[in-house]
Design an enzyme around this catalytic site. Sequence first.
Site, PDB file in Angstrom:
ATOM      1  NE  ARG A   1      -9.637   9.416  -7.452  1.00  0.00           N
ATOM      2  CZ  ARG A   1      -9.052  10.192  -6.530  1.00  0.00           C
ATOM      3  NH1 ARG A   1      -7.765  10.046  -6.272  1.00  0.00           N
ATOM      4  NH2 ARG A   1      -9.758  11.082  -5.864  1.00  0.00           N
TER       5      ARG A   1
ATOM      6  CD  GLU B   1      -7.620   3.290  -4.410  1.00  0.00           C
ATOM      7  OE1 GLU B   1      -8.032   4.165  -3.623  1.00  0.00           O
ATOM      8  OE2 GLU B   1      -6.793   3.518  -5.297  1.00  0.00           O
TER       9      GLU B   1
ATOM     10  CG  HIS C   1      -5.786   6.598  -2.486  1.00  0.00           C
ATOM     11  ND1 HIS C   1      -6.765   6.445  -3.432  1.00  0.00           N
ATOM     12  CD2 HIS C   1      -5.579   7.941  -2.420  1.00  0.00           C
ATOM     13  CE1 HIS C   1      -7.122   7.617  -3.921  1.00  0.00           C
ATOM     14  NE2 HIS C   1      -6.409   8.555  -3.306  1.00  0.00           N
TER      15      HIS C   1
HETATM   16  C1  DGY Z   1      -7.748  13.308  -3.644  1.00  0.00           C
HETATM   17  O1  DGY Z   1      -7.811  14.367  -3.007  1.00  0.00           O
HETATM   18  O2  DGY Z   1      -8.334  13.148  -4.691  1.00  0.00           O
HETATM   19  C2  DGY Z   1      -6.918  12.225  -3.056  1.00  0.00           C
HETATM   20  O3  DGY Z   1      -6.875  11.121  -3.880  1.00  0.00           O
HETATM   21  C3  DGY Z   1      -7.423  11.839  -1.681  1.00  0.00           C
HETATM   22  O4  DGY Z   1      -8.783  11.641  -1.711  1.00  0.00           O
END
Ligand code: DGY
Length: 319
Positions: free
Chosen positions: A239, A268, A286
Amino acid sequence: MTKPRLWITRRLSDATLARAARDYDVVVNLADQPGTAAEIIAASAAFDAIIPCHSEHFTADAVAQLDPRLKIIANHSVGVDHCDLPALHAHGITVTNTPDVLSDATAEIAMLLMLGAARHAVAGDRIVRTGAWDNWSPSFMVGKQVTGARLGIIGMGRVGRAFAAKARGFDMEVHYHNRSELTPEQAHGAVFHDTVESLLGVADFLSLHCPATPQTTDLMNADRFAMLPMGAIVVNTARGALIDEDALLAAIDSGQVAAAGLDCFKVEPGGNPKFAAHDTIFMLPHIGSATTRTRDAMGFRALDNLDAFFAGQTPKDKL
Ligand code: DGY
């Protein structure tokens, strides 16, 4: 029997949508734009369940306005930092996620970013693509070798362990920091560090695999970047919240960090425009879990959780 009403906030895989339509009275947001707080609040009065992605935010403020009809949020993601879990639990809403099924796909992207950052993928691609490749020399685009190097992993959960397994294929010496030490069977020889600081000192390559929480916000700040070996390479597929982006830029400018591979950003979609001038930052939008097989598996896992809930059972991935 009346089927539960389900709102799916984004265009999930075809197989997921077909199964959802078979088993639920489903409405899919085919416009495929992030659901706003107002849409989420309105949906809670019309649906028993929602399958959201990490693009929909269940803040404490939004949760306080949810209609009691909404019983379950079956996330199509493993990360749940978009959900205020205490608020949702206090509201009596069941929340689930999709662990396991995206670990390999995300670890693949971490490997791509690590290799790409180490070996000048951004500049190399551009110079060939633009026709600017007019010379070759032994000192041209010399990178940092991954094979046999020391890798530090912060967060040795499912994705961290999947990445460690792939890194062992490159003979990397794996070190990790985690809330708790793994069993020898799980660690496969990886060296445990009981503090982040201890890990950073040996992390010629550093990859982040921990969740975004108030405790991990800006985990990698100026002080911690300074603890890395000179010329380290930093990878983030977890993240954006984990990295102080200005501190990363300063560390890149000073050479403390030679390159970074990032799939996640503080903002994002969009990312950080300040990164664009740096060829040493290899970026992706992402897409860690974005493979056909994994998208199907994530959708099915979310539906498995819903099916269990509406069958009166505890969903496997209840948080
Ligand atoms: C997650 O599953 O957390 C990925 O980042 C996609 O959303």
